[in-house]
Enzyme design. Structure first.
Site, PDB file in Angstrom:
ATOM      1  N   GLN A  22       0.840  -1.400   0.327  1.00 36.97           N
ATOM      2  CA  GLN A  22      -0.447   0.029  -0.223  1.00 36.97           C
ATOM      3  C   GLN A  22       0.708   0.936   0.324  1.00 36.97           C
ATOM      4  O   GLN A  22       0.351   2.075  -0.256  1.00 36.97           O
ATOM      5  CB  GLN A  22      -1.128  -0.651   1.559  1.00 36.97           C
ATOM      6  N   HIS A 125      -0.100  -9.491   4.622  1.00 39.11           N
ATOM      7  CA  HIS A 125      -0.774  -8.397   4.455  1.00 39.11           C
ATOM      8  C   HIS A 125      -0.611  -8.317   3.234  1.00 39.11           C
ATOM      9  O   HIS A 125      -0.664  -7.712   2.374  1.00 39.11           O
ATOM     10  CB  HIS A 125       0.000  -6.977   4.840  1.00 39.11           C
ATOM     11  N   ASN A 169      -2.416 -10.158   8.377  1.00 44.85           N
ATOM     12  CA  ASN A 169      -3.251  -9.490   8.862  1.00 44.85           C
ATOM     13  C   ASN A 169      -4.789 -10.130   8.169  1.00 44.85           C
ATOM     14  O   ASN A 169      -4.523 -10.033   7.244  1.00 44.85           O
ATOM     15  CB  ASN A 169      -2.859  -7.911   8.383  1.00 44.85           C
ATOM     16  N   GLU A 170      -5.610  -9.623   9.090  1.00 45.26           N
ATOM     17  CA  GLU A 170      -7.013  -9.799   8.947  1.00 45.26           C
ATOM     18  C   GLU A 170      -7.173 -10.958   7.863  1.00 45.26           C
ATOM     19  O   GLU A 170      -7.698 -11.226   6.786  1.00 45.26           O
ATOM     20  CB  GLU A 170      -7.743  -8.290   7.862  1.00 45.26           C
TER      21      GLU A 170
HETATM   22  O1  IFM Z   1      -6.515  -0.298   3.959  1.00 46.51           O
HETATM   23  C1  IFM Z   1      -6.706  -1.815   5.001  1.00 46.51           C
HETATM   24  C2  IFM Z   1      -5.495  -2.791   5.436  1.00 46.51           C
HETATM   25  O2  IFM Z   1      -4.740  -2.619   4.412  1.00 46.51           O
HETATM   26  C3  IFM Z   1      -6.210  -4.096   5.722  1.00 46.51           C
HETATM   27  N1  IFM Z   1      -7.434  -3.349   7.238  1.00 46.51           N
HETATM   28  C4  IFM Z   1      -7.825  -2.508   6.682  1.00 46.51           C
HETATM   29  C5  IFM Z   1      -7.514  -0.683   5.954  1.00 46.51           C
HETATM   30  C6  IFM Z   1      -8.425  -0.350   5.539  1.00 46.51           C
HETATM   31  O3  IFM Z   1      -9.165  -0.857   4.805  1.00 46.51           O
END
Ligand code: IFM
Length: 478
Positions: A22, A125, A169-170
């Protein structure tokens, strides 16, 4: 700052979070399209504003400026992710990292350490090396093997500079968008079986990655970051909406951390009766208790309704309903969700197997306004009132949760700076720091100054309190 009304516990960590794809614009990854995401952004129609992450924030070359910005905001911790595709550009690189990328991450981590920052480092991620994606990505056991080797090498190369590791992550967000929503690579739609397989292998990867890091750094703090989202039924009197609410809540929020806590993956009834799903359930060696701390990403809540299709989908769909102020992305501001998840939902994970209290970190929390990528300098978006309200409201809820017993040790705003927001592209602006992409100029928003004052005061100075909505009804949290 003597006038801080709401002080946070001594030693509280104040930080900001980012992720590699990102922000970096990693030249190797982009030139050679080394990741599934670097390829995905080149496919017509996949990114809503037609932008790419080819430059993103040029963090790869400008990180020193950004570390200095963090310092100027009095931050004492920083969360980043390693670029797995750049570190392991080919299958052979499972056994040795790309040397230039190692050098870059060591320099970045050293620079954070030189500023006295606590470091949080994520391994996965959302970006998979392209060669691995071509072999089936996270729906193949090859991903578990590759991830374990990656975690092992990462701990070996960077372990001396990392305080907190985050394996994934998530994971549920990843499985959902990749295999159900289809907005992210590999772009499958409504393929729940593949999503469940992916979850199973992510859990196996977490367990093995956890052990690999532990081997190199016996005192390392290791966990995964969960995106926790409170779900509500669109119509509380409709049993079908309630079923969707239950399934979404169990699968999205609870299933992964429960599996890590117990060592056993359980899919919800009656889905658990399906033979392929049953085969994915059960014990996962090394998984039980592999969560040294709780890492929580919190943004908003969601209403859901049963999806009658065709074909009908018991997991339902997101309803457009909201009750409170929403961001330009449509995410409702719901700070009480943060309070309740910390004081109620997390109670089941509060203690490790040895009975010790688990520390909790908010590893992401933030909101976005929408501004197109072509905007140059000027005063657009610097007075970010909504973000200030969002930030203070959530900090007030967080402070109340701490006063009511939640063992929270740190907070990281998402994100330090505007960046590439996956399928939405560069338009959503989550940053405390504005990026004017055409020039890459960094400018602090008003919220950054506010957050800098919070970090300096280790609390919320009184002049800011009125910015926060406090539907929890008291500002005296002692
Ligand atoms: O940008 C994302 C991030 O990569 C993971 N968590 C949520 C953020 C906002 O959508």
């Amino acid at each position: 700052m003597e006038d801080a009304v709401l002080k946070f516990p001594e030693g509280f960590l104040w930080g900001a979070a980012t992720s590699a794809f990102q922000v970096e614009g990693h030249p190797g990854e982009i030139t050679d399209r080394l990741s599934d995401w670097a390829v995905w952004t080149t496919i017509d129609g996949k990114i809503s504003d037609k932008t790419t992450a080819d430059q993103a924030c040029e963090f790869f070359t400008r990180y020193q400026e950004d570390v200095d910005l963090c310092k100027s905001l009095n931050l004492n911790c920083f969360r980043l992710s390693l670029n797995w595709p750049a570190l392991c550009p080919t299958e052979a690189h499972q056994d040795y990292f790309d040397a230039e990328s190692v050098e870059y991450y060591r320099a970045l981590l050293k620079s954070l350490k030189a500023q006295g920052m606590t470091t949080f480092v994520t391994l996965f991620h959302f970006c998979t090396p392209r060669w691995l994606a071509d072999l089936g990505g996270w729906t193949s056991p090859r991903a578990v093997e590759a991830f374990t080797k990656y975690a092992d090498l990462a701990a070996k190369h960077f372990g001396d500079l990392v305080d907190y590791w985050i394996t994934h992550n998530e994971p549920l967000v990843y499985a959902y968008y990749g295999y159900v929503g289809g907005e992210w690579p590999p772009g499958h739609r409504q393929d729940y079986l593949k999503a469940f397989k992916c979850i199973r292998y992510l859990l196996e990867g977490h367990a093995k990655g956890f052990a690999a890091i532990r081997k190199h750094s016996p005192n390392a703090q290791i966990s995964f970051a969960m995106h926790w989202r409170p779900f509500f039924a669109h119509n509380v009197f409709n049993p079908f909406d309630q079923l969707s609410r239950y399934l979404r809540d169990y699968v999205f929020n609870e299933m992964f951390p429960l599996a890590v806590e117990t060592g056993k993956l359980d899919f919800p009834f009656p889905i658990s009766l399906e033979p392929t799903v049953r085969a994915l359930s059960g014990e996962i060696p090394g998984l039980k208790g592999s969560m040294d701390y709780l890492a929580i990403n919190y943004y908003t809540r969601e209403f859901c309704e049963f999806n009658w299709g065709p074909p009908p989908d018991p997991f339902g769909k997101q309803s457009p309903k909201t009750e409170f102020e929403s961001s330009e992305m449509g995410w409702e501001m719901y700070p009480e969700g943060l309070y309740y998840l910390l004081t109620e939902d997390m109670a089941q994970f509060a203690r490790k197997t040895d009975g010790e209290l688990r520390p909790i970190f908010i590893t992401e929390n933030g909101m976005a306004e929408m501004h197109p990528a072509h905007l140059d300098e000027g005063d657009w978006s610097l007075e970010d009132d909504t973000r200030q309200r969002y930030l203070v409201s959530h900090l007030v809820a967080l402070r109340k949760a701490i006063a009511d017993g939640a063992n929270v040790k740190g907070y990281m705003y998402w994100s330090l700076m505007d960046n590439f927001e996956w399928a939405h592209g560069l338009q959503p602006r989550f940053g405390l720091v504005r990026i004017a992409y055409p020039t890459q100029e960094r400018t602090l928003r008003t919220s950054a100054k506010l957050y800098g004052d919070v970090a300096q005061a280790n609390g919320i100075p009184s002049q800011y309190i009125s910015l926060g909505v406090d539907r929890l009804n008291s500002t005296n949290y002692e």
